[in-house]
Motif scaffolding. Sequence first.
Motif, PDB file in Angstrom:
ATOM      1  N   ILE A  52      -3.972 -20.194  -2.770  1.00  0.00           N
ATOM      2  CA  ILE A  52      -4.199 -18.758  -2.625  1.00  0.00           C
ATOM      3  C   ILE A  52      -4.481 -18.148  -3.996  1.00  0.00           C
ATOM      4  N   LYS A  53      -5.585 -17.447  -4.105  1.00  0.00           N
ATOM      5  CA  LYS A  53      -5.933 -16.769  -5.346  1.00  0.00           C
ATOM      6  C   LYS A  53      -5.155 -15.462  -5.466  1.00  0.00           C
ATOM      7  N   PRO A  54      -4.931 -14.987  -6.687  1.00  0.00           N
ATOM      8  CA  PRO A  54      -4.161 -13.746  -6.868  1.00  0.00           C
ATOM      9  C   PRO A  54      -4.705 -12.567  -6.077  1.00  0.00           C
ATOM     10  N   VAL A  55      -6.035 -12.391  -6.060  1.00  0.00           N
ATOM     11  CA  VAL A  55      -6.617 -11.270  -5.326  1.00  0.00           C
ATOM     12  C   VAL A  55      -6.401 -11.429  -3.822  1.00  0.00           C
ATOM     13  N   GLU A  56      -6.406 -12.661  -3.339  1.00  0.00           N
ATOM     14  CA  GLU A  56      -6.151 -12.905  -1.927  1.00  0.00           C
ATOM     15  C   GLU A  56      -4.704 -12.605  -1.569  1.00  0.00           C
ATOM     16  N   LEU A  57      -3.803 -12.960  -2.466  1.00  0.00           N
ATOM     17  CA  LEU A  57      -2.386 -12.665  -2.231  1.00  0.00           C
ATOM     18  C   LEU A  57      -2.167 -11.158  -2.132  1.00  0.00           C
ATOM     19  N   GLN A  58      -2.804 -10.402  -3.019  1.00  0.00           N
ATOM     20  CA  GLN A  58      -2.652  -8.949  -2.985  1.00  0.00           C
ATOM     21  C   GLN A  58      -3.165  -8.381  -1.663  1.00  0.00           C
ATOM     22  N   ARG A  59      -4.277  -8.877  -1.171  1.00  0.00           N
ATOM     23  CA  ARG A  59      -4.829  -8.394   0.105  1.00  0.00           C
ATOM     24  C   ARG A  59      -3.886  -8.718   1.261  1.00  0.00           C
ATOM     25  N   LEU A  60      -3.324  -9.920   1.249  1.00  0.00           N
ATOM     26  CA  LEU A  60      -2.376 -10.304   2.300  1.00  0.00           C
ATOM     27  C   LEU A  60      -1.159  -9.394   2.295  1.00  0.00           C
ATOM     28  N   LEU A  61      -0.641  -9.109   1.112  1.00  0.00           N
ATOM     29  CA  LEU A  61       0.551  -8.261   0.997  1.00  0.00           C
ATOM     30  C   LEU A  61       0.243  -6.833   1.447  1.00  0.00           C
ATOM     31  N   ASN A  62      -0.990  -6.402   1.215  1.00  0.00           N
ATOM     32  CA  ASN A  62      -1.386  -5.072   1.692  1.00  0.00           C
ATOM     33  C   ASN A  62      -1.413  -5.021   3.220  1.00  0.00           C
ATOM     34  N   VAL A  63      -2.009  -6.042   3.826  1.00  0.00           N
ATOM     35  CA  VAL A  63      -2.098  -6.084   5.291  1.00  0.00           C
ATOM     36  C   VAL A  63      -0.706  -6.160   5.920  1.00  0.00           C
ATOM     37  N   TYR A  64       0.203  -6.912   5.273  1.00  0.00           N
ATOM     38  CA  TYR A  64       1.553  -7.063   5.814  1.00  0.00           C
ATOM     39  C   TYR A  64       2.494  -5.948   5.363  1.00  0.00           C
ATOM     40  N   MET A  65       1.920  -4.990   4.626  1.00  0.00           N
ATOM     41  CA  MET A  65       2.668  -3.805   4.183  1.00  0.00           C
ATOM     42  C   MET A  65       3.934  -4.182   3.398  1.00  0.00           C
ATOM     43  N   VAL A  66       3.753  -5.082   2.457  1.00  0.00           N
ATOM     44  CA  VAL A  66       4.856  -5.536   1.609  1.00  0.00           C
ATOM     45  C   VAL A  66       4.780  -4.795   0.279  1.00  0.00           C
ATOM     46  N   ASP A  67       5.871  -4.185  -0.098  1.00  0.00           N
ATOM     47  CA  ASP A  67       5.903  -3.485  -1.387  1.00  0.00           C
ATOM     48  C   ASP A  67       7.278  -3.649  -2.020  1.00  0.00           C
ATOM     49  N   GLY A  68       7.484  -2.955  -3.115  1.00  0.00           N
ATOM     50  CA  GLY A  68       8.777  -2.975  -3.774  1.00  0.00           C
ATOM     51  C   GLY A  68       9.151  -4.339  -4.325  1.00  0.00           C
ATOM     52  N   ARG A  69      10.453  -4.636  -4.297  1.00  0.00           N
ATOM     53  CA  ARG A  69      10.986  -5.866  -4.887  1.00  0.00           C
ATOM     54  C   ARG A  69      10.424  -7.118  -4.217  1.00  0.00           C
ATOM     55  N   ARG A  70      10.246  -7.059  -2.913  1.00  0.00           N
ATOM     56  CA  ARG A  70       9.740  -8.231  -2.212  1.00  0.00           C
ATOM     57  C   ARG A  70       8.343  -8.596  -2.690  1.00  0.00           C
ATOM     58  N   ARG A  71       7.520  -7.594  -2.875  1.00  0.00           N
ATOM     59  CA  ARG A  71       6.153  -7.849  -3.367  1.00  0.00           C
ATOM     60  C   ARG A  71       6.203  -8.394  -4.792  1.00  0.00           C
ATOM     61  N   ASP A  72       7.020  -7.779  -5.621  1.00  0.00           N
ATOM     62  CA  ASP A  72       7.139  -8.230  -7.007  1.00  0.00           C
ATOM     63  C   ASP A  72       7.583  -9.693  -7.074  1.00  0.00           C
ATOM     64  N   ASP A  73       8.535 -10.069  -6.212  1.00  0.00           N
ATOM     65  CA  ASP A  73       9.030 -11.444  -6.208  1.00  0.00           C
ATOM     66  C   ASP A  73       7.924 -12.434  -5.874  1.00  0.00           C
ATOM     67  N   LEU A  74       7.119 -12.097  -4.877  1.00  0.00           N
ATOM     68  CA  LEU A  74       6.049 -13.012  -4.476  1.00  0.00           C
ATOM     69  C   LEU A  74       4.969 -13.122  -5.545  1.00  0.00           C
ATOM     70  N   VAL A  75       4.615 -12.016  -6.145  1.00  0.00           N
ATOM     71  CA  VAL A  75       3.601 -12.033  -7.212  1.00  0.00           C
ATOM     72  C   VAL A  75       4.106 -12.847  -8.395  1.00  0.00           C
ATOM     73  N   GLU A  76       5.379 -12.662  -8.742  1.00  0.00           N
ATOM     74  CA  GLU A  76       5.959 -13.423  -9.854  1.00  0.00           C
ATOM     75  C   GLU A  76       6.018 -14.904  -9.528  1.00  0.00           C
TER      76      GLU A  76
END
Length: 286
Positions: A52-76
Amino acid sequence: MPDPSPTIRERRIAIELRRLREQTGLTLDQAAERLSWSRATLGRMETAIRRIKPVELQRLLNVYMVDGRRRDDLVELARGAHERGWWDRYTDTLPAAYATYIALEAEARSLRCYDALVVHGLLQTEDYAREVIRAGLMQLAPDSEVERRVEVRLNRQILLTERKPPLDLWCVIDENVLRRMIGGPSVMQTQYAHLVELAELPNVTIQVLPHEVGAHPGAAGPFAILQFPERYMPDVGYIEALSSALYLEDDADVHAYSLVFNRLVAEAIGIDESAAVLRRLAAERP
């Protein structure tokens, strides 16, 4: 060219993305449609077949409405997820299931385990480890392979002393393990002394489960539960077999083993008393 075999971080990201999709209530087809991707592409991402490319991960997290600490953890977690560990140079020696476990162990924040047969690999001395490994290979492997396995086992142990922060280890050891004569009295006495030293580390807790307990929930055999630093990443259970390993990722299964571990902790003798038992064993003449 196909992607190389996924790393443990890539597998964990893929598992979490599948969980997020399911929690959102989307089918694979529905999620793929929202992303304007093919079903096959998203399916390969969720099984870690496709990186999964970084830009693809961001799009997935947007569709799944993931934000805050959970999003930060996955990106990290995704940063450097493709990097290989030190154990990769031993792939010609290690079974795939064992290499996978080492990778999980290296990523873990804490490890809770019950050991009913031998001392846990993270707590073994070099000589004890050599005897256990040689016996496990049924005397069929050349000395060079045994020594490489010993080297791997000792390398794993830096998690307790050199990693920042170190692995938090809580181990319940069956009394049978301490009484089983592996390598002779001298090897065992050194192993007892090593356990005494490790038990003094602030990140290591050792308890002894005495014979007097009788039947107990851990009678089915040894197991381990690994917890990871990312707050939203699920724990993983591990059960080792002769030629394979079972990884428990279902929340209900891991919770069941957590309850078993808690029961074993309650039935084992206390931490200070366990340390006293180890000191007495270490003081005995070989």
